[in-house]
Design a protein around this motif. Sequence first.
Motif, PDB file in Angstrom:
ATOM      1  N   GLY A  12       1.319  -1.342   0.024  1.00 54.54           N
ATOM      2  CA  GLY A  12       0.230  -0.318  -0.191  1.00 54.54           C
ATOM      3  C   GLY A  12       1.371   1.697   0.163  1.00 54.54           C
ATOM      4  N   LEU A  13       0.470   2.493  -0.206  1.00 55.54           N
ATOM      5  CA  LEU A  13       1.288   3.687   0.472  1.00 55.54           C
ATOM      6  C   LEU A  13       2.303   3.431   0.923  1.00 55.54           C
ATOM      7  CD1 LEU A  13      -1.405   6.255  -0.538  1.00 55.54           C
ATOM      8  CD2 LEU A  13       0.220   5.289  -2.021  1.00 55.54           C
ATOM      9  N   ALA A  14       2.113   2.713   2.238  1.00 55.45           N
ATOM     10  CA  ALA A  14       2.555   2.807   3.519  1.00 55.45           C
ATOM     11  C   ALA A  14       4.257   2.030   3.090  1.00 55.45           C
ATOM     12  CB  ALA A  14       2.335   2.728   4.616  1.00 55.45           C
ATOM     13  N   GLY A  15       4.052   0.775   2.649  1.00 56.63           N
ATOM     14  CA  GLY A  15       5.122   0.200   1.730  1.00 56.63           C
ATOM     15  C   GLY A  15       5.569   0.434   0.789  1.00 56.63           C
ATOM     16  N   LEU A  16       5.360   1.356   0.142  1.00 52.50           N
ATOM     17  CA  LEU A  16       5.423   1.625  -0.895  1.00 52.50           C
ATOM     18  C   LEU A  16       6.525   2.895  -0.720  1.00 52.50           C
ATOM     19  CD1 LEU A  16       2.929   1.304  -3.604  1.00 52.50           C
ATOM     20  CD2 LEU A  16       4.705   0.331  -3.528  1.00 52.50           C
ATOM     21  N   HIS A  17       6.186   4.148   0.041  1.00 47.62           N
ATOM     22  CA  HIS A  17       6.855   4.917  -0.325  1.00 47.62           C
ATOM     23  C   HIS A  17       7.853   4.316   1.380  1.00 47.62           C
ATOM     24  CE1 HIS A  17       4.699   8.490  -1.350  1.00 47.62           C
ATOM     25  NE2 HIS A  17       3.721   7.482  -1.327  1.00 47.62           N
ATOM     26  N   LEU A 268       6.763  -1.686  12.145  1.00 43.85           N
ATOM     27  CA  LEU A 268       5.219  -1.753  11.847  1.00 43.85           C
ATOM     28  C   LEU A 268       5.156  -0.335  11.074  1.00 43.85           C
ATOM     29  CD1 LEU A 268       3.203  -3.239  14.703  1.00 43.85           C
ATOM     30  CD2 LEU A 268       4.293  -4.542  12.567  1.00 43.85           C
ATOM     31  N   VAL A 269       4.333  -0.318  10.470  1.00 42.51           N
ATOM     32  CA  VAL A 269       4.118   1.340   9.725  1.00 42.51           C
ATOM     33  C   VAL A 269       2.791   1.352   8.961  1.00 42.51           C
ATOM     34  CG1 VAL A 269       6.393   1.553   9.029  1.00 42.51           C
ATOM     35  CG2 VAL A 269       5.380   0.690   7.001  1.00 42.51           C
ATOM     36  N   GLY A 270       2.292   2.723   8.958  1.00 46.89           N
ATOM     37  CA  GLY A 270       0.498   2.738   8.453  1.00 46.89           C
ATOM     38  C   GLY A 270       0.153   1.878   9.102  1.00 46.89           C
ATOM     39  N   ASP A 271      -1.732   1.320   8.873  1.00 48.72           N
ATOM     40  CA  ASP A 271      -2.621   0.568   8.965  1.00 48.72           C
ATOM     41  C   ASP A 271      -2.080  -0.388   9.993  1.00 48.72           C
ATOM     42  OD1 ASP A 271      -3.837   2.294   7.981  1.00 48.72           O
ATOM     43  OD2 ASP A 271      -5.110   0.759   7.120  1.00 48.72           O
ATOM     44  N   ALA A 272      -0.983  -1.308   9.499  1.00 51.52           N
ATOM     45  CA  ALA A 272      -0.382  -1.808  10.809  1.00 51.52           C
ATOM     46  C   ALA A 272      -0.179  -1.373  11.933  1.00 51.52           C
ATOM     47  CB  ALA A 272       0.701  -2.609  10.099  1.00 51.52           C
ATOM     48  N   ALA A 273       0.430  -0.512  12.721  1.00 52.32           N
ATOM     49  CA  ALA A 273       1.000   0.856  13.839  1.00 52.32           C
ATOM     50  C   ALA A 273       0.075   1.498  14.367  1.00 52.32           C
ATOM     51  CB  ALA A 273       2.001   1.370  12.824  1.00 52.32           C
ATOM     52  N   GLY A 274      -1.115   1.182  13.734  1.00 52.27           N
ATOM     53  CA  GLY A 274      -2.317   1.538  14.111  1.00 52.27           C
ATOM     54  C   GLY A 274      -2.197   2.789  13.318  1.00 52.27           C
ATOM     55  N   GLY A 282      -7.127  10.945   8.514  1.00 57.36           N
ATOM     56  CA  GLY A 282      -5.566  11.077   8.051  1.00 57.36           C
ATOM     57  C   GLY A 282      -4.802   9.732   7.732  1.00 57.36           C
ATOM     58  N   GLY A 283      -5.205   9.194   8.168  1.00 58.20           N
ATOM     59  CA  GLY A 283      -3.969   7.202   7.866  1.00 58.20           C
ATOM     60  C   GLY A 283      -3.646   7.959   6.275  1.00 58.20           C
ATOM     61  N   LEU A 284      -3.841   8.688   6.005  1.00 61.72           N
ATOM     62  CA  LEU A 284      -3.320   8.515   3.910  1.00 61.72           C
ATOM     63  C   LEU A 284      -1.760   9.206   4.335  1.00 61.72           C
ATOM     64  CD1 LEU A 284      -5.929   8.556   1.720  1.00 61.72           C
ATOM     65  CD2 LEU A 284      -4.122   6.897   2.066  1.00 61.72           C
ATOM     66  N   ASP A 285      -1.321  10.033   5.538  1.00 57.25           N
ATOM     67  CA  ASP A 285      -0.896  11.227   6.093  1.00 57.25           C
ATOM     68  C   ASP A 285       0.746  10.753   6.051  1.00 57.25           C
ATOM     69  OD1 ASP A 285      -0.276  14.540   5.803  1.00 57.25           O
ATOM     70  OD2 ASP A 285       0.714  12.912   7.952  1.00 57.25           O
ATOM     71  N   PRO A 286       0.316   9.998   7.577  1.00 59.03           N
ATOM     72  CA  PRO A 286       1.201   9.179   7.814  1.00 59.03           C
ATOM     73  C   PRO A 286       2.102   7.830   6.667  1.00 59.03           C
ATOM     74  CG  PRO A 286      -0.692   8.389   9.462  1.00 59.03           C
ATOM     75  CD  PRO A 286      -0.789   9.267   7.777  1.00 59.03           C
TER      76      PRO A 286
END
Length: 340
Positions: A12-17, A268-274, A282-286
């Motif tokens: 997802g965006l978290a993993g890609l970035h 963990l990053v993104g949703d995995a980290a809460g 704001g989930g897309l910002d981090p």
Amino acid sequence: MTAVDVLVVGAGLAGLHTATGLARQGHDVVLVDRRAALDGAIRTTGIFVAKTLADFDLPEDCLGPPIHRVVLYPPGLRGPVTLDSPREEFRVGDMGPLYLAAARDAVDAGVLLALGTRYDGWDDGTATLVGPGGTSRVRARFLVGADGARSRVAADLGLDRNRLLLAGAEEVYPVPRHDRPPTFHCVLDPTVAPGYLAWVVDDGEHAHVGVAGHADRFPRGMRAALQEFAATAPGLADVPRPDDVEKRGGPIPVGGLLRRIAGPAGLLVGDAAGAVSPLTAGGLDPACGRPRWPSRCWTARCARRPGRCWPATTARRCRSGSAAACCCAGACPRSARRRW
């Protein structure tokens, strides 16, 4: 057996970035995702808030028109409150092309991207992967979990997992051109969306119609609740619904940033980290930013400094949703957690 510096699970965006940021620092990175194509099975609404739009250079051709108007509806939809802003508050991303653009950036940075590949466990620095060619094993010095709200990586690393989750469902479809201002309609009605809200976003190009709330309080299921809401939803009076619509859905973490998001073996990053704020989308910002934090964690790991937390500036990043703020000790300073 393949050996790499960092294995990132989830594109997802978290993993890609995160993978792109690590690769640009010169690390050997493999990124895996169970999906065969990144522009399919999209789970996020793709609503970007003003802060994300200001902070990150997102491809203009992947963003819908600016949204300045929000309309809030009470139960029964009577007496709505209209809020107009002089600045653009939201834009809706075309998530398929956005994922593909971010994937191209990752590959250009040197990331090895393996699609159609499922992460199947971690044992003392070795990950088991199941892909088109069968089962393989990858030796990784560091593991990054970007694998969503119900993270398998979190469980394997002994890190915290999301326990408080809402469920959401959404339909997306194109709309005919019209002269109404792009509008974000929010319905606050516990009989429609118990525990959260229902929404309609019409930016003049696409309609996003969704509901979210406590899963166990939708007795007929999320899809039935979405159909019922869509039949009377505000902002759709002159918008025909085609037979073929894009359907999205998934869990939404609502417990805040988890306490233990990092350990000696990974983070963990993104949703995995809460790292999600459903109140502000704001989930897309981090997810989009600050890949330097995983890179700093990895640098500390290479320097054999497990147990070190980053200073107060990083704790502030942690409170604002950066999911890789603390290295190896796996916990932010207690005062930072309280303020978050």
